[in-house]
Design a protein around this motif. Structure first.
Motif, PDB file in Angstrom:
ATOM      1  N   PHE A  99       0.817  -1.211   0.000  1.00  0.00           N
ATOM      2  CA  PHE A  99       0.000   0.000   0.000  1.00  0.00           C
ATOM      3  C   PHE A  99       0.857   1.270   0.000  1.00  0.00           C
ATOM      4  O   PHE A  99       0.833   2.055   0.944  1.00  0.00           O
ATOM      5  N   SER A 102      -0.016   4.779   1.092  1.00  0.00           N
ATOM      6  CA  SER A 102       0.071   5.202   2.492  1.00  0.00           C
ATOM      7  C   SER A 102       1.526   5.301   2.941  1.00  0.00           C
ATOM      8  O   SER A 102       1.817   5.259   4.136  1.00  0.00           O
ATOM      9  N   ARG A 264     -14.421  -0.244  -4.015  1.00  0.00           N
ATOM     10  CA  ARG A 264     -14.587   1.128  -4.505  1.00  0.00           C
ATOM     11  C   ARG A 264     -13.260   1.716  -4.967  1.00  0.00           C
ATOM     12  O   ARG A 264     -12.267   1.653  -4.237  1.00  0.00           O
ATOM     13  N   PRO A 268     -14.764   8.731  -2.967  1.00  0.00           N
ATOM     14  CA  PRO A 268     -16.092   9.010  -2.396  1.00  0.00           C
ATOM     15  C   PRO A 268     -16.310  10.504  -2.194  1.00  0.00           C
ATOM     16  O   PRO A 268     -15.498  11.179  -1.563  1.00  0.00           O
ATOM     17  N   TYR A 270     -18.604  11.561  -0.361  1.00  0.00           N
ATOM     18  CA  TYR A 270     -19.410  11.496   0.857  1.00  0.00           C
ATOM     19  C   TYR A 270     -18.509  10.930   1.934  1.00  0.00           C
ATOM     20  O   TYR A 270     -17.493  10.293   1.630  1.00  0.00           O
ATOM     21  N   GLU A 271     -18.838  11.170   3.192  1.00  0.00           N
ATOM     22  CA  GLU A 271     -18.078  10.524   4.257  1.00  0.00           C
ATOM     23  C   GLU A 271     -18.905   9.412   4.904  1.00  0.00           C
ATOM     24  O   GLU A 271     -18.453   8.290   5.029  1.00  0.00           O
ATOM     25  N   LEU A 287     -16.723  -4.443   2.220  1.00  0.00           N
ATOM     26  CA  LEU A 287     -16.498  -3.167   1.529  1.00  0.00           C
ATOM     27  C   LEU A 287     -14.999  -2.918   1.506  1.00  0.00           C
ATOM     28  O   LEU A 287     -14.351  -2.928   2.569  1.00  0.00           O
ATOM     29  N   THR A 288     -14.442  -2.710   0.324  1.00  0.00           N
ATOM     30  CA  THR A 288     -13.000  -2.528   0.259  1.00  0.00           C
ATOM     31  C   THR A 288     -12.660  -1.479  -0.791  1.00  0.00           C
ATOM     32  O   THR A 288     -13.544  -0.854  -1.372  1.00  0.00           O
ATOM     33  N   GLY A 289     -11.382  -1.267  -1.011  1.00  0.00           N
ATOM     34  CA  GLY A 289     -10.934  -0.312  -2.026  1.00  0.00           C
ATOM     35  C   GLY A 289     -10.370   0.955  -1.427  1.00  0.00           C
ATOM     36  O   GLY A 289     -10.356   1.147  -0.209  1.00  0.00           O
ATOM     37  N   PRO A 291      -7.564   4.557  -2.750  1.00  0.00           N
ATOM     38  CA  PRO A 291      -6.680   5.060  -3.804  1.00  0.00           C
ATOM     39  C   PRO A 291      -5.776   3.913  -4.274  1.00  0.00           C
ATOM     40  O   PRO A 291      -5.203   3.195  -3.457  1.00  0.00           O
TER      41      PRO A 291
ATOM     42  N   ARG B 257      -4.434  -0.198  10.446  1.00  0.00           N
ATOM     43  CA  ARG B 257      -3.339   0.359   9.657  1.00  0.00           C
ATOM     44  C   ARG B 257      -3.732   0.412   8.178  1.00  0.00           C
ATOM     45  O   ARG B 257      -4.701  -0.225   7.766  1.00  0.00           O
ATOM     46  N   PRO B 258      -2.975   1.148   7.354  1.00  0.00           N
ATOM     47  CA  PRO B 258      -3.271   1.191   5.921  1.00  0.00           C
ATOM     48  C   PRO B 258      -3.312  -0.221   5.335  1.00  0.00           C
ATOM     49  O   PRO B 258      -2.458  -1.051   5.645  1.00  0.00           O
ATOM     50  N   GLY B 259      -4.310  -0.460   4.510  1.00  0.00           N
ATOM     51  CA  GLY B 259      -4.465  -1.773   3.901  1.00  0.00           C
ATOM     52  C   GLY B 259      -5.020  -2.826   4.845  1.00  0.00           C
ATOM     53  O   GLY B 259      -5.145  -3.989   4.461  1.00  0.00           O
ATOM     54  N   VAL B 275     -17.230   6.090   6.082  1.00  0.00           N
ATOM     55  CA  VAL B 275     -16.579   5.143   5.174  1.00  0.00           C
ATOM     56  C   VAL B 275     -15.780   5.873   4.092  1.00  0.00           C
ATOM     57  O   VAL B 275     -15.233   5.230   3.192  1.00  0.00           O
ATOM     58  N   GLY B 276     -15.720   7.206   4.177  1.00  0.00           N
ATOM     59  CA  GLY B 276     -15.132   8.003   3.097  1.00  0.00           C
ATOM     60  C   GLY B 276     -13.624   8.128   3.203  1.00  0.00           C
ATOM     61  O   GLY B 276     -12.954   7.306   3.838  1.00  0.00           O
ATOM     62  N   PHE B 277     -13.103   9.171   2.582  1.00  0.00           N
ATOM     63  CA  PHE B 277     -11.655   9.324   2.494  1.00  0.00           C
ATOM     64  C   PHE B 277     -11.004   9.404   3.869  1.00  0.00           C
ATOM     65  O   PHE B 277      -9.915   8.890   4.093  1.00  0.00           O
ATOM     66  N   GLY B 278     -11.685  10.057   4.816  1.00  0.00           N
ATOM     67  CA  GLY B 278     -11.087  10.287   6.126  1.00  0.00           C
ATOM     68  C   GLY B 278     -11.136   9.100   7.063  1.00  0.00           C
ATOM     69  O   GLY B 278     -10.506   9.112   8.121  1.00  0.00           O
ATOM     70  N   SER B 279     -11.866   8.073   6.724  1.00  0.00           N
ATOM     71  CA  SER B 279     -12.015   6.935   7.632  1.00  0.00           C
ATOM     72  C   SER B 279     -11.477   5.651   6.984  1.00  0.00           C
ATOM     73  O   SER B 279     -10.421   5.151   7.357  1.00  0.00           O
ATOM     74  N   LEU B 280     -12.176   5.125   6.000  1.00  0.00           N
ATOM     75  CA  LEU B 280     -11.767   3.854   5.394  1.00  0.00           C
ATOM     76  C   LEU B 280     -11.027   4.029   4.069  1.00  0.00           C
ATOM     77  O   LEU B 280      -9.966   3.449   3.854  1.00  0.00           O
ATOM     78  N   PHE B 281     -11.628   4.800   3.163  1.00  0.00           N
ATOM     79  CA  PHE B 281     -11.156   4.809   1.777  1.00  0.00           C
ATOM     80  C   PHE B 281      -9.699   5.276   1.660  1.00  0.00           C
ATOM     81  O   PHE B 281      -8.897   4.643   0.969  1.00  0.00           O
ATOM     82  N   GLY B 282      -9.382   6.364   2.342  1.00  0.00           N
ATOM     83  CA  GLY B 282      -8.065   6.977   2.166  1.00  0.00           C
ATOM     84  C   GLY B 282      -6.926   6.026   2.449  1.00  0.00           C
ATOM     85  O   GLY B 282      -5.872   6.091   1.814  1.00  0.00           O
ATOM     86  N   LYS B 283      -7.124   5.134   3.428  1.00  0.00           N
ATOM     87  CA  LYS B 283      -6.040   4.192   3.718  1.00  0.00           C
ATOM     88  C   LYS B 283      -6.357   2.765   3.272  1.00  0.00           C
ATOM     89  O   LYS B 283      -5.754   1.815   3.772  1.00  0.00           O
ATOM     90  N   ASN B 284      -7.238   2.632   2.318  1.00  0.00           N
ATOM     91  CA  ASN B 284      -7.502   1.309   1.732  1.00  0.00           C
ATOM     92  C   ASN B 284      -7.888   0.278   2.786  1.00  0.00           C
ATOM     93  O   ASN B 284      -7.438  -0.885   2.755  1.00  0.00           O
ATOM     94  N   VAL B 285      -8.732   0.691   3.712  1.00  0.00           N
ATOM     95  CA  VAL B 285      -9.188  -0.237   4.750  1.00  0.00           C
ATOM     96  C   VAL B 285     -10.380  -1.047   4.246  1.00  0.00           C
ATOM     97  O   VAL B 285     -11.276  -0.509   3.594  1.00  0.00           O
ATOM     98  N   THR B 286     -10.360  -2.314   4.530  1.00  0.00           N
ATOM     99  CA  THR B 286     -11.462  -3.210   4.192  1.00  0.00           C
ATOM    100  C   THR B 286     -12.368  -3.369   5.406  1.00  0.00           C
ATOM    101  O   THR B 286     -11.889  -3.581   6.519  1.00  0.00           O
TER     102      THR B 286
END
Lengths: 346, 346
Positions: A99, A102, A264, A268, A270-271, A287-289, A291, B257-259, B275-286
């Motif tokens: 990753f 990050s 995804r 997003p 949205y948050e 739910l995964t995905g 950058p 952690r990321p990923g 679930v957006g960039f600031g929580s899950l998406f930004g660090k590729n959290v599943t």
């Protein structure tokens, strides 16, 4: 030299700026051979507040190394390289875990929509393309290599994180360049059935060529119903969401089957979103995905392109010189162009 | 016979009801050897509106087959069986894919907190325990077998969906019976480090015996900071969330952690969450998890218990007869008991 800046919503200009130069010993300066406009650039194009200094645009590029800092070890002047949108040292713990988006020394590329750019963490970021002379290579090959800086490998990331595999039914939401790249990636990973949700015939035609077995143009509840009917009421094992807006998220959990995966890659807008018993939890949906950690995928993808097994560069349907960049943004925004390539010397 | 009904928040009664009988040819009637109270029973215990008919309680049981319907093929009167909380035919497409909690003929068990229960889809649901006579088996063995109807295998599901594996750092949120079961499962799957977030010393002591290498009693931002410090600022590869309330969800994305993967088995008491960039998406959290498809895991777990490799029944720290069930609810609600077993003949 000339570079693209955005000064606010709808306000993209190509201006004269100082030439980039080495600022840190790990930097390189890259002459841009091809850059492009990303679907994600349209988000600030819609909403960016006016700014006097502007934002330096362009996070996808292929180019030639013009200069290197004193600590750069793996690059030499004249190397032809792919520059992914994420900057990384490619050695930290998160890079090693796959990753690099990050990375502890990470940042995001800018300057790809200009004549040249300063690349931080050059050793960790730029990937050499062996045996290709960018001054004589044909446009189609350059276009496909350019997609390895972001768009194709973002689609690949969706499929990878979604664990697409032989036998799986995959629904791709979005017929933009990332969605089509996700279709191609799902085919490469052996998906049995690929349902593309999109309504632009010119795009879904390419989607069919790349492996989509079904196209659903309806959206919302109607679109969900069509996908459920196509899957015998069971839903899709994997959903690749390449849009980023809430309706696409809602469609995702509407068509995913119990135990399935929503992956995804659309950033997003949205948050908060539904994740409770009625959406994800009750049917054990994953739910995964995020950058795409493009750097982690580039090496494996280069031979796929060089040996002609995939032609992801077909997402580009318009090429402009620097003078044409503002028109390129407008064309993508109006959906007259799927994806716009920039040739700074054109 | 006697059975437990809930008539509203805080109103649990053991009442006389008609004996269960075969209603469909795929039914069986099971005499309950042991039942128990689930942490999830506390949700209606807090919030259920008053009801004249009441809700028939108890979704975990081990028992003896007393009667079978005409289409039941795999069970015989006298079989000693584990009855998981989810009813399934165990043959439909979702059952075959490992998610019998989404069975097309699925429903949820009730009646486990009484003398006997009617079991639908008996062939698909009850799992025989070979070589054990429930009338002579010791209490500890029965307790451990009972956990295979829900609590231990719910912890296992969290670890399974979270892809816990050797070398991983795992944070378990919640020191209830499911959280402790998740600790034990993470150890069974070879986790390198297991951080248990919980504040009840009697429970975290069992957590340490079961493999927790660290215990963090702080919550919220302070708890997140402690876990981040324990992991050298990197965060946890896997978070097993065994609570279901929003603060536990927030802790989850704070320490992952990321990923990494957040695997939820605490039934969410919310629908929307970040679930957006600031929580899950930004660090590729599943984000994964859901109701545990216990049926899919029981067969493999039975020998683990019978051969003494795990003793998940240690989560029970109070046993009551039917008369004691209301007091059992009160004790669990007051956190005086970790988990309450019911012996209908006591």
């Amino acid at each position: 030299m000339r570079a693209t800046f955005m000064f606010g919503a709808g306000d993209v200009r190509v201006i004269e700026v100082p030439d980039p130069r080495i600022e840190a010993p790990t930097d390189a300066v890259i002459r841009v051979v091809r850059g492009c406009i990303c679907g994600s650039d349209l988000h600030p194009f819609h909403s960016m507040p006016a700014s006097e200094t502007g934002r330096h645009m362009g996070h996808e590029a292929i180019g030639v190394v013009e200069e290197i800092g004193s600590e750069v070890r793996t690059l030499t002047k004249g190397d032809f390289v792919i520059v992914p949108f994420g900057i990384q040292d490619n050695t930290c713990v998160f890079c090693r875990e796959g990753f690099p988006t990050s990375c502890v020394h990470g940042s995001w590329l800018s300057g790809g929509q200009g004549e040249a750019l300063r690349l931080a963490q050059a050793d960790g970021t730029a990937v050499k393309v062996p045996g290709v002379d960018p001054d004589t290579a044909d446009d189609a090959l350059l276009a496909s290599l350019l997609t390895l800086s972001d768009v194709y490998l973002t689609g690949w990331h969706a499929a990878h994180m979604g664990r697409v595999a032989p036998g799986k039914t995959v629904t791709v939401i979005g017929d933009g360049a990332v969605g089509l790249s996700a279709v191609l990636s799902a085919r490469e990973k052996g998906a049995e059935r690929i349902i593309l949700m999109g309504r632009h015939a010119s795009r879904t035609t390419l989607g069919r060529e790349w492996g989509a077995t079904d196209v659903v143009s309806a959206r919302g509840a109607e679109g969900i119903a069509e996908v459920m009917e196509l899957t015998g009421g069971e839903g899709s094992h994997v959903v690749l969401e390449a849009v980023g807006h809430m309706p696409a998220y809602e469609q995702s959990y509407g068509v995913v089957r119990p135990g399935g995966v929503i992956s995804r890659v659309g950033v997003p807008q949205y948050e908060d979103a539904p994740v409770g018993f009625g959406s994800l939890f009750g049917k054990n949906v994953t739910l995964t995905g995020g950058p795409a950690p493009v750097r982690a995928y580039i090496e494996a993808a280069i031979p796929e392109v060089l040996e002609g097994r995939i032609e992801p560069g077909r997402v580009f349907d318009m090429t402009v010189g620097l003078d044409g960049v503002p028109a390129g943004y407008a064309a993508m925004d109006a959906r007259e162009a799927l994806k716009v390539m920039i040739d700074p010397r054109a």
